[in-house]
Design a protein around this motif. Structure first.
Motif, PDB file in Angstrom:
ATOM      1  N   ALA A 128       0.836  -1.201   0.000  1.00 40.88           N
ATOM      2  CA  ALA A 128       0.000   0.000   0.000  1.00 40.88           C
ATOM      3  C   ALA A 128       0.873   1.254   0.000  1.00 40.88           C
ATOM      4  N   ASN A 129       1.941   1.230   0.761  1.00 39.14           N
ATOM      5  CA  ASN A 129       2.870   2.357   0.816  1.00 39.14           C
ATOM      6  C   ASN A 129       3.489   2.611  -0.560  1.00 39.14           C
ATOM      7  N   LYS A 130       3.832   1.536  -1.235  1.00 36.17           N
ATOM      8  CA  LYS A 130       4.432   1.660  -2.573  1.00 36.17           C
ATOM      9  C   LYS A 130       3.447   2.282  -3.557  1.00 36.17           C
ATOM     10  N   LEU A 131       2.208   1.790  -3.562  1.00 40.61           N
ATOM     11  CA  LEU A 131       1.210   2.318  -4.494  1.00 40.61           C
ATOM     12  C   LEU A 131       0.876   3.779  -4.182  1.00 40.61           C
ATOM     13  N   LEU A 132       0.765   4.114  -2.913  1.00 48.43           N
ATOM     14  CA  LEU A 132       0.473   5.499  -2.537  1.00 48.43           C
ATOM     15  C   LEU A 132       1.604   6.436  -2.951  1.00 48.43           C
ATOM     16  N   ASN A 133       2.832   5.984  -2.794  1.00 47.93           N
ATOM     17  CA  ASN A 133       3.963   6.817  -3.191  1.00 47.93           C
ATOM     18  C   ASN A 133       3.991   7.038  -4.699  1.00 47.93           C
ATOM     19  N   ARG A 134       3.527   6.038  -5.436  1.00 49.86           N
ATOM     20  CA  ARG A 134       3.439   6.210  -6.893  1.00 49.86           C
ATOM     21  C   ARG A 134       2.371   7.242  -7.250  1.00 49.86           C
ATOM     22  N   VAL A 135       1.282   7.245  -6.502  1.00 54.50           N
ATOM     23  CA  VAL A 135       0.223   8.228  -6.740  1.00 54.50           C
ATOM     24  C   VAL A 135       0.745   9.631  -6.458  1.00 54.50           C
ATOM     25  N   CYS A 136       1.482   9.766  -5.394  1.00 54.16           N
ATOM     26  CA  CYS A 136       1.931  11.095  -4.946  1.00 54.16           C
ATOM     27  C   CYS A 136       3.080  11.645  -5.783  1.00 54.16           C
ATOM     28  N   THR A 137       3.691  10.815  -6.585  1.00 52.69           N
ATOM     29  CA  THR A 137       4.800  11.280  -7.431  1.00 52.69           C
ATOM     30  C   THR A 137       4.493  11.034  -8.904  1.00 52.69           C
ATOM     31  N   ALA A 138       3.202  11.032  -9.239  1.00 55.29           N
ATOM     32  CA  ALA A 138       2.779  10.687 -10.600  1.00 55.29           C
ATOM     33  C   ALA A 138       2.841  11.889 -11.543  1.00 55.29           C
ATOM     34  N   PHE A 139       4.029  12.482 -11.691  1.00 52.06           N
ATOM     35  CA  PHE A 139       4.189  13.593 -12.626  1.00 52.06           C
ATOM     36  C   PHE A 139       4.418  13.025 -14.035  1.00 52.06           C
ATOM     37  N   GLN A 143      -4.376   9.238   2.862  1.00 52.30           N
ATOM     38  CA  GLN A 143      -3.227   8.363   2.644  1.00 52.30           C
ATOM     39  C   GLN A 143      -2.870   7.621   3.938  1.00 52.30           C
ATOM     40  N   PHE A 144      -2.913   8.356   5.043  1.00 50.96           N
ATOM     41  CA  PHE A 144      -2.610   7.740   6.339  1.00 50.96           C
ATOM     42  C   PHE A 144      -3.609   6.622   6.645  1.00 50.96           C
ATOM     43  N   VAL A 145      -4.887   6.862   6.352  1.00 48.06           N
ATOM     44  CA  VAL A 145      -5.905   5.842   6.639  1.00 48.06           C
ATOM     45  C   VAL A 145      -5.607   4.555   5.885  1.00 48.06           C
ATOM     46  N   ILE A 146      -5.112   4.659   4.649  1.00 54.14           N
ATOM     47  CA  ILE A 146      -4.870   3.460   3.847  1.00 54.14           C
ATOM     48  C   ILE A 146      -3.769   2.591   4.458  1.00 54.14           C
ATOM     49  N   VAL A 147      -2.665   3.203   4.873  1.00 54.25           N
ATOM     50  CA  VAL A 147      -1.606   2.396   5.482  1.00 54.25           C
ATOM     51  C   VAL A 147      -2.049   1.895   6.853  1.00 54.25           C
ATOM     52  N   PHE A 148      -2.844   2.687   7.541  1.00 56.23           N
ATOM     53  CA  PHE A 148      -3.413   2.260   8.826  1.00 56.23           C
ATOM     54  C   PHE A 148      -4.315   1.044   8.610  1.00 56.23           C
ATOM     55  N   SER A 149      -5.185   1.098   7.608  1.00 53.78           N
ATOM     56  CA  SER A 149      -6.082  -0.014   7.301  1.00 53.78           C
ATOM     57  C   SER A 149      -5.301  -1.263   6.912  1.00 53.78           C
ATOM     58  N   SER A 150      -4.220  -1.065   6.171  1.00 55.51           N
ATOM     59  CA  SER A 150      -3.380  -2.200   5.762  1.00 55.51           C
ATOM     60  C   SER A 150      -2.806  -2.921   6.973  1.00 55.51           C
ATOM     61  N   LEU A 151      -2.402  -2.132   7.960  1.00 55.61           N
ATOM     62  CA  LEU A 151      -1.805  -2.705   9.165  1.00 55.61           C
ATOM     63  C   LEU A 151      -2.810  -3.514   9.979  1.00 55.61           C
ATOM     64  N   VAL A 152      -4.047  -3.040  10.064  1.00 56.13           N
ATOM     65  CA  VAL A 152      -5.011  -3.634  11.002  1.00 56.13           C
ATOM     66  C   VAL A 152      -6.024  -4.552  10.331  1.00 56.13           C
ATOM     67  N   HIS A 153      -5.991  -4.700   9.016  1.00 56.85           N
ATOM     68  CA  HIS A 153      -7.115  -5.307   8.289  1.00 56.85           C
ATOM     69  C   HIS A 153      -7.392  -6.767   8.638  1.00 56.85           C
ATOM     70  N   ASP A 154      -6.418  -7.478   9.184  1.00 52.76           N
ATOM     71  CA  ASP A 154      -6.634  -8.888   9.533  1.00 52.76           C
ATOM     72  C   ASP A 154      -6.344  -9.185  11.003  1.00 52.76           C
ATOM     73  N   VAL A 155      -6.336  -8.170  11.842  1.00 57.79           N
ATOM     74  CA  VAL A 155      -6.011  -8.398  13.245  1.00 57.79           C
ATOM     75  C   VAL A 155      -7.025  -9.356  13.876  1.00 57.79           C
ATOM     76  N   ASP A 202      -3.633  -6.569  -0.541  1.00 57.45           N
ATOM     77  CA  ASP A 202      -3.981  -7.766   0.216  1.00 57.45           C
ATOM     78  C   ASP A 202      -3.526  -9.038  -0.492  1.00 57.45           C
ATOM     79  N   VAL A 203      -3.457  -8.997  -1.815  1.00 56.77           N
ATOM     80  CA  VAL A 203      -3.012 -10.169  -2.593  1.00 56.77           C
ATOM     81  C   VAL A 203      -1.791  -9.803  -3.425  1.00 56.77           C
ATOM     82  N   SER A 204      -1.012  -8.848  -2.953  1.00 56.41           N
ATOM     83  CA  SER A 204       0.106  -8.324  -3.747  1.00 56.41           C
ATOM     84  C   SER A 204       1.153  -9.383  -4.061  1.00 56.41           C
TER      85      SER A 204
END
Length: 488
Positions: free
Chosen positions: A135-146, A170-182, A308-310
């Motif tokens: 998720a961090n990788k994909l978000l960073n690609r979005v934020c640098t998509a010049f 963006q923070f929520v997405i990495v947060f969700s990734s961390l907790v999604h299967d707790v 989730d299936v990366s």
């Protein structure tokens, strides 16, 4: 982190690898939290752009703000702020920091979440960390998509539906990734429903595991000990509501077995990216804002689903590693009577179908939405290549995987049986020892009782003798009997 371990009753240093993962996840979350801080500094018009926010946040969440309810219909779209298109999109500068208390609480929060992941082969804290990385990788690609040197932050934000300029989302997405299967039990939702797990009634027999994870993550975050962390994430009820809505949307999106939600998702995707109704293309601000928010929400859900299936869209060796872990988890569940089907029966064919009907279409959506740059093509290329190699090598790999797992299970059964025999022998030895000790004790007691009886008999004889000879009179030892015989 030592304090974090202490607070959750885990000795510091139990697992160096796990501690490293905890710090790594906390660092990723902190990087997005710094973006939130920097954006607030810019909006506040502070003279010093690198100064931290005030130590105290005036916003105190009400009890209503803290309520998490699954009774409401899931939001089709999460509304994003209008200022996501500002040309003053913040860049985290050297020296930007967050409240030290909030930083310590973030690390503690991650440690607690890590401790609540179960020790299952696939849906564990390692998996959560792997999803967070993707998720961090994909978000960073979005934020640098010049796409060109002339493009500015505002145009990038417009092309990415406001995502690149919304650090809270963006923070929520990495947060969700961390907790999604707790607290995942290592079995699918259908099995929990079949077993009448108490959680099923609570969550209406739908997305049980996902709702459980959301509830745990939210309830812990709302505890008083994380008040500084709360203040760093959101500063008003509106931000808090968006956080909660995105958390629910993204985590629930990982329940791909929910046919109703999947069907609704396809309709939403068609409406956002392939509208058949010309009215959707209306230039009115309200409709454009709605479509923009719908697209942003869908992109976030796609990030979660893909992350989730990366492992299926990464290097071949990564795919094989996680594929084996998933097989191990499902096999374990089946052998324990917690699985509807035996994964040995069609693991090879099942993976082919998974690639064809879910993974490759998902990877195509990543490219279709147009916000991930070259990463989207990279994910699709890996998915296609892994599918090809699995078709060629999968049968042999699956056969060996089944054989290895069966052998391991057989060994465990033998060890369990040997342990059982040893335990039985130990119990028998203990019983014999107890019988022997009891027997010996009985003998001693019998001997003592006999000795006591003899003493009592002797005492009775002496007593009788005393009563007949002395007749209660005090006489000297050399007293003679009445007939003149000496009593010796």
């Amino acid at each position: 982190l030592s304090r974090s371990w202490k607070n959750i009753n885990i000795e510091n240093g139990v697992s160096i690898a796990k501690e490293r993962l905890i710090r790594w996840n906390a660092a990723i979350l902190e990087s997005f939290l710094l973006k939130i801080v920097e954006q607030r500094n810019v909006k506040d018009g502070g003279d010093d752009p690198v100064s931290p926010l005030p130590e105290v946040n005036d916003f105190t969440p009400s009890e209503k703000d803290k309520i998490l309810s699954f009774a409401e219909i899931l939001c089709e779209k999460v509304m994003f702020p209008d200022d996501s298109y500002s040309e003053e999109y913040p860049v985290v500068l050297v020296g930007t920091s967050i409240n030290p208390k909030a930083r310590a609480q973030l690390l503690e929060y991650v440690a607690i979440i890590a401790s609540m992941y179960r020790d299952v082969p696939f849906h564990n804290f390692d998996h959560a960390s792997h999803v967070t990385m993707s998720a961090n990788k994909l978000l960073n690609r979005v934020c640098t998509a010049f796409v060109s040197e002339e493009e500015d932050f505002a145009s990038v934000a417009a092309r990415t539906f406001g995502i690149s300029a919304d650090p809270l989302a963006q923070f929520v997405i990495v947060f969700s990734s961390l907790v999604h299967d707790v607290d995942h039990q290592g079995v699918p939702n259908a099995q929990l429903v079949k077993e009448h797990d108490p959680l099923c009634e609570k969550y209406d027999n739908r997305s049980v595991a996902e709702k459980r994870s959301i509830a745990i993550a939210w309830d812990i975050l709302m505890e008083d000990r994380f008040v500084d962390l709360q203040g760093a994430i959101f500063t008003n009820s509106r931000e808090m509501m968006r956080f909660r809505q995105l958390l629910m949307n993204t985590v629930l999106a990982t329940d791909i077995a929910d046919k109703e939600r999947s069907a609704a998702g396809k309709i939403r995707w068609q409406k956002a990216f392939h509208p058949s109704n010309p009215d959707v293309l209306d230039d009115t601000n309200e409709k454009q804002e709605n479509i923009r928010s719908l697209k942003a929400t869908l992109v976030f859900e796609q990030i979660m689903q893909a992350s989730d299936v990366s492992h299926t869209m990464q290097h071949w060796h990564t795919f094989k590693k996680w594929n084996k872990r998933l097989y191990s988890e499902l096999s374990k569940a089946y052998r324990e009577g917690r699985g509807a089907t035996d994964p040995r029966e069609n693991w090879y064919g099942g993976e082919i179908g998974f690639f064809d009907f879910y993974i490759i279409p998902l990877a195509k959506k990543l490219r279709e939405c147009g916000v991930f740059g070259s990463a989207a093509s990279e994910y699709l290329d890996y998915a296609v290549e892994n599918r090809r190699r699995w078709e060629e090598e999968g049968k042999e790999i699956a056969t060996k995987m089944v054989s290895d797992y069966d052998a391991l299970h057989l060994r465990d059964e033998v060890l369990d049986e040997e342990d059982s025999i040893d335990l039985q022998r130990e119990e028998e030895n203990n019983d014999e020892r107890e019988d022997f000790e009891q027997s010996g004790l009985s003998s001693i007691m019998s001997y003592n009782e006999q000795g006591n009886q003899r003493e009592e008999d002797d005492d009775e004889e002496v007593s009788a003798l005393d009563s007949t000879t002395y007749s209660g009179r005090e006489t000297p030892l050399d007293v003679s009997s009445e007939n003149g015989d000496e009593i010796v």
